[in-house]
Design a protein around this motif. Structure first.
Motif, mmCIF file in Angstrom:
data_model
loop_
_atom_site.group_PDB
_atom_site.id
_atom_site.type_symbol
_atom_site.label_atom_id
_atom_site.label_comp_id
_atom_site.label_asym_id
_atom_site.label_seq_id
_atom_site.Cartn_x
_atom_site.Cartn_y
_atom_site.Cartn_z
ATOM 1 N N ALA A 71 0.836 -1.204 0.000
ATOM 2 C CA ALA A 71 0.000 0.000 0.000
ATOM 3 C C ALA A 71 0.868 1.250 0.000
ATOM 4 O O ALA A 71 0.573 2.232 -0.688
ATOM 5 C CB ALA A 71 -0.924 -0.006 1.209
ATOM 6 N N GLU A 72 1.983 1.205 0.751
ATOM 7 C CA GLU A 72 2.848 2.387 0.807
ATOM 8 C C GLU A 72 3.570 2.603 -0.520
ATOM 9 O O GLU A 72 3.754 3.730 -0.961
ATOM 10 C CB GLU A 72 3.824 2.265 1.982
ATOM 11 C CG GLU A 72 3.119 2.624 3.276
ATOM 12 C CD GLU A 72 3.971 2.395 4.508
ATOM 13 O OE1 GLU A 72 5.067 1.816 4.373
ATOM 14 O OE2 GLU A 72 3.522 2.786 5.594
ATOM 15 N N ASP A 119 1.143 4.223 -2.726
ATOM 16 C CA ASP A 119 1.037 5.647 -2.399
ATOM 17 C C ASP A 119 2.173 6.438 -3.028
ATOM 18 O O ASP A 119 1.962 7.504 -3.607
ATOM 19 C CB ASP A 119 1.113 5.850 -0.877
ATOM 20 C CG ASP A 119 -0.207 5.574 -0.217
ATOM 21 O OD1 ASP A 119 -1.181 5.320 -0.954
ATOM 22 O OD2 ASP A 119 -0.264 5.606 1.022
ATOM 23 N N THR A 121 -0.746 25.155 10.429
ATOM 24 C CA THR A 121 -2.047 25.454 11.020
ATOM 25 C C THR A 121 -3.192 25.156 10.057
ATOM 26 O O THR A 121 -3.206 25.685 8.942
ATOM 27 C CB THR A 121 -2.116 26.949 11.381
ATOM 28 O OG1 THR A 121 -0.886 27.325 11.965
ATOM 29 C CG2 THR A 121 -3.266 27.226 12.328
ATOM 30 N N LEU A 158 -5.094 27.935 7.742
ATOM 31 C CA LEU A 158 -4.204 29.046 7.399
ATOM 32 C C LEU A 158 -3.079 28.576 6.499
ATOM 33 O O LEU A 158 -3.000 28.920 5.338
ATOM 34 C CB LEU A 158 -3.589 29.624 8.679
ATOM 35 C CG LEU A 158 -4.219 30.833 9.312
ATOM 36 C CD1 LEU A 158 -3.297 31.369 10.385
ATOM 37 C CD2 LEU A 158 -4.506 31.914 8.292
ATOM 38 N N ALA A 189 -5.321 20.047 -2.398
ATOM 39 C CA ALA A 189 -6.731 19.821 -2.090
ATOM 40 C C ALA A 189 -7.408 21.097 -1.590
ATOM 41 O O ALA A 189 -8.609 21.270 -1.724
ATOM 42 C CB ALA A 189 -6.869 18.719 -1.043
ATOM 43 N N LYS A 190 -6.596 22.037 -1.015
ATOM 44 C CA LYS A 190 -7.177 23.237 -0.431
ATOM 45 C C LYS A 190 -7.047 24.450 -1.332
ATOM 46 O O LYS A 190 -7.846 25.364 -1.268
ATOM 47 C CB LYS A 190 -6.495 23.541 0.919
ATOM 48 C CG LYS A 190 -6.493 22.380 1.892
ATOM 49 C CD LYS A 190 -7.714 22.416 2.798
ATOM 50 C CE LYS A 190 -7.952 21.094 3.502
ATOM 51 N NZ LYS A 190 -6.896 20.727 4.427
ATOM 52 N N ASN A 228 -4.441 -0.182 8.109
ATOM 53 C CA ASN A 228 -3.331 0.229 7.250
ATOM 54 C C ASN A 228 -3.112 -0.785 6.133
ATOM 55 O O ASN A 228 -2.827 -0.429 4.995
ATOM 56 C CB ASN A 228 -2.065 0.370 8.105
ATOM 57 C CG ASN A 228 -0.963 1.108 7.383
ATOM 58 O OD1 ASN A 228 -1.068 1.377 6.192
ATOM 59 N ND2 ASN A 228 0.100 1.413 8.085
ATOM 60 N N HIS A 280 -6.502 0.758 3.159
ATOM 61 C CA HIS A 280 -5.469 1.792 3.220
ATOM 62 C C HIS A 280 -6.011 3.198 2.958
ATOM 63 O O HIS A 280 -5.555 4.161 3.566
ATOM 64 C CB HIS A 280 -4.359 1.464 2.233
ATOM 65 C CG HIS A 280 -3.122 2.266 2.464
ATOM 66 N ND1 HIS A 280 -2.297 2.073 3.561
ATOM 67 C CD2 HIS A 280 -2.576 3.293 1.773
ATOM 68 C CE1 HIS A 280 -1.308 2.930 3.508
ATOM 69 N NE2 HIS A 280 -1.446 3.689 2.445
ATOM 70 N N LYS A 291 -5.694 6.393 5.526
ATOM 71 C CA LYS A 291 -5.043 7.685 5.294
ATOM 72 C C LYS A 291 -5.863 8.825 5.892
ATOM 73 O O LYS A 291 -5.324 9.863 6.252
ATOM 74 C CB LYS A 291 -4.832 7.904 3.789
ATOM 75 C CG LYS A 291 -3.585 7.186 3.303
ATOM 76 C CD LYS A 291 -3.207 7.611 1.911
ATOM 77 C CE LYS A 291 -3.967 6.811 0.910
ATOM 78 N NZ LYS A 291 -3.547 7.053 -0.472
ATOM 79 N N GLN A 300 -14.889 17.750 2.846
ATOM 80 C CA GLN A 300 -14.146 16.523 2.578
ATOM 81 C C GLN A 300 -14.770 15.272 3.184
ATOM 82 O O GLN A 300 -14.085 14.299 3.457
ATOM 83 C CB GLN A 300 -12.697 16.658 3.068
ATOM 84 C CG GLN A 300 -11.979 17.752 2.291
ATOM 85 C CD GLN A 300 -10.569 17.954 2.757
ATOM 86 O OE1 GLN A 300 -10.310 18.010 3.954
ATOM 87 N NE2 GLN A 300 -9.652 18.064 1.830
ATOM 88 N N LEU A 310 -10.016 32.304 12.623
ATOM 89 C CA LEU A 310 -8.972 31.351 13.002
ATOM 90 C C LEU A 310 -9.155 30.841 14.423
ATOM 91 O O LEU A 310 -8.900 29.676 14.722
ATOM 92 C CB LEU A 310 -7.602 32.022 12.841
ATOM 93 C CG LEU A 310 -6.410 31.118 13.116
ATOM 94 C CD1 LEU A 310 -6.399 29.956 12.148
ATOM 95 C CD2 LEU A 310 -5.119 31.897 13.038
ATOM 96 N N LEU A 344 -8.448 26.963 16.034
ATOM 97 C CA LEU A 344 -7.418 26.694 17.025
ATOM 98 C C LEU A 344 -8.062 26.181 18.325
ATOM 99 O O LEU A 344 -9.273 26.346 18.526
ATOM 100 C CB LEU A 344 -6.608 27.967 17.276
ATOM 101 C CG LEU A 344 -5.809 28.452 16.052
ATOM 102 C CD1 LEU A 344 -5.103 29.765 16.353
ATOM 103 C CD2 LEU A 344 -4.802 27.398 15.618
#
Lengths: 208, 225
Positions: free
Chosen positions: A44-45, A48, A131, A134, A141-142, B89, B93, B97, B161, B185, B189
């Motif tokens: 699997a790794e 990846d 963070t 941020l 993905a972001k 895992n 898998h 993740k 997601q 923010l 946090l």
């Protein structure tokens, strides 16, 4: 529960032995599980890694098994770096390797794909602890921010432009987060420097 | 029997909720509730471990001396979590993740040892399984609610997601409530977690202590095990 069991449970020897038995059973279970899962986890790794290697190179860029075509080079600070080489028809067409730099909370690790000229084919952040909300805009993905590196090279962009805009460079920073993009730029730049230094070594394709 | 199982269920989901009444497991609660999806993932993973560990503890409860029960339960739970971690895992898998981070955190979830000690070591396997399920689902609900509130105020989305965790079918859950939102923010946090938890606790108490009408029923006080 029988009274006999209740009496036995009070004995010190029973308690010691039962603890030992528990430890033995637990260890046995862990050994069996570890053996049974080692190969699937490794597979699997590898899968990846294959996927991330494919992400930093354009489709059709390589036709070899890059995982098998790896090369280890000692860097100036004594660490060993693994380089995966991309080949097309047996000729080396590029290389993929990792580079890291200290971010806001820990190391930001990027995977870099370059062609033989040292031009960036693709960059992805594969590990970071920045963070959430941020600094995590460095993930594809972001945000599309990371795509700004595509096509850049040391030849096309002078060294002082390898910085975020706030520092006089060409890369955007994020509102409220400068340290994280700065770390990514630094990691990519040092990766390209590494490639430039070891270019002949990496491209020396003795294997078909 | 059935009514006692129902009481166990209600206990776990509401009256004696892990987060909102027992105030246990606050470390994973604060750490992962930055989004509804994360809260849900952590909650579900914990539920699986909690049900299994409760059943195992209940099945060996007669064999374990009270004097050495704690180390035995600790070893059992740590082994169980490691087995779940390795199996996920190896064979699931993609799910690993997403959930991998949470699995390791389950070991330090004191609620699991808490249920082994307070419930499973004194009750039948069936009752313990129900207790684990109820406590786990209560925990899941609490984490999801805290996560959703923090996510909504912090990033302006809901269940971002979720399709990574639950599969593409659940993409409909992903909502952007406020497009082009700058984000707060503070809510993402740790302080945001404490703020939301505090307000939710206050709300739960206020609801439980609300003046009753003619029936004069008194709300049950949470019992601490």
């Amino acid at each position: 529960m029988s009274s006999r069991l209740a009496a036995t449970r009070e004995q010190l020897s029973y308690q010691g032995v039962s603890l030992g038995m528990m430890a033995l059973i637990a260890s046995a279970a862990l050994v069996i599980a570890s053996n049974a899962t080692r190969l699937p986890i490794a597979a699997a790794e590898a899968h990846d890694l294959q996927t991330s290697l494919a992400q930093v190179l354009p489709a059709g860029f390589a036709d070899n098994d890059m995982l098998a075509d790896k090369l280890e080079i000692s860097t100036s600070d004594g660490a060993r770096k693994v380089i995966y080489r991309a080949r097309k028809g047996g000729t080396i067409s590029g290389a993929v390797f990792q580079s890291a730099s200290r971010g806001y909370a820990g190391d930001v690790v990027v995977l870099i794909g370059v062609n033989t000229e040292g031009t960036l084919m693709g960059t992805r952040v594969i590990k970071h602890v920045e963070t959430p909300g941020l600094g995590d805009k460095i993930e594809l993905a972001k945000s599309k921010w990371i795509l700004a590196f595509d096509g850049k090279s040391l030849a096309k962009l002078p060294a002082d432009k390898w910085a975020v805009k706030k520092d006089g460079g060409v890369f955007d920073q994020f509102a409220g987060a400068t340290i994280t993009p700065r770390a990514v730029v630094k990691a990519v730049k040092s990766g390209l420097d590494f490639f430039a230094t070891h270019r002949s070594e990496i491209l020396q394709g003795d294997k078909p | 029997m059935t009514s006692s199982l129902r009481a166990t269920m209600q206990d776990g989901l509401w009256t004696n909720n892990v987060v909102f009444s027992q105030m246990l497991a606050l470390c994973p609660t604060m750490a992962v509730t930055t989004s509804g999806t994360n809260g849900l993932g952590m909650g579900l993973a914990t539920t699986v471990v909690l049900v299994t560990s409760n059943m195992l503890v209940a099945s060996i409860r007669h064999l374990v001396s009270p004097q050495v029960r704690i180390p035995i339960f600790v070893v059992l739970i740590a082994t169980l979590v490691t087995l779940v971690d390795l199996s996920l895992n190896a064979w699931l898998h993609d799910l690993y993740k997403v959930l991998g981070l949470f699995i390791a955190l389950i070991v330090v979830n004191c609620a699991i040892l808490g249920r082994a000690e307070a419930f499973a070591s004194k009750n039948s396997v069936l009752a313990s399984a129900v207790d684990g399920l109820a406590m786990g689902l209560g925990f899941t609900a609490a984490l999801t609610v805290i996560g959703l509130i923090r996510e909504l105020i912090g990033s302006g989305t809901l269940f971002a997601q979720a399709s990574l965790l639950l599969g593409p079918v659940f993409r409909f859950l992903e909502t952007t409530v406020i497009p082009d939102y700058g984000g707060v923010l503070l809510m993402i946090l740790p302080p945001g977690g404490f703020l939301v938890l505090g307000l939710l606790l206050a709300a739960k108490r206020a609801f439980e202590l609300r003046p009753r009408n003619a029936k004069g029923a008194v709300s049950p006080e949470p019992t601490f095990a």
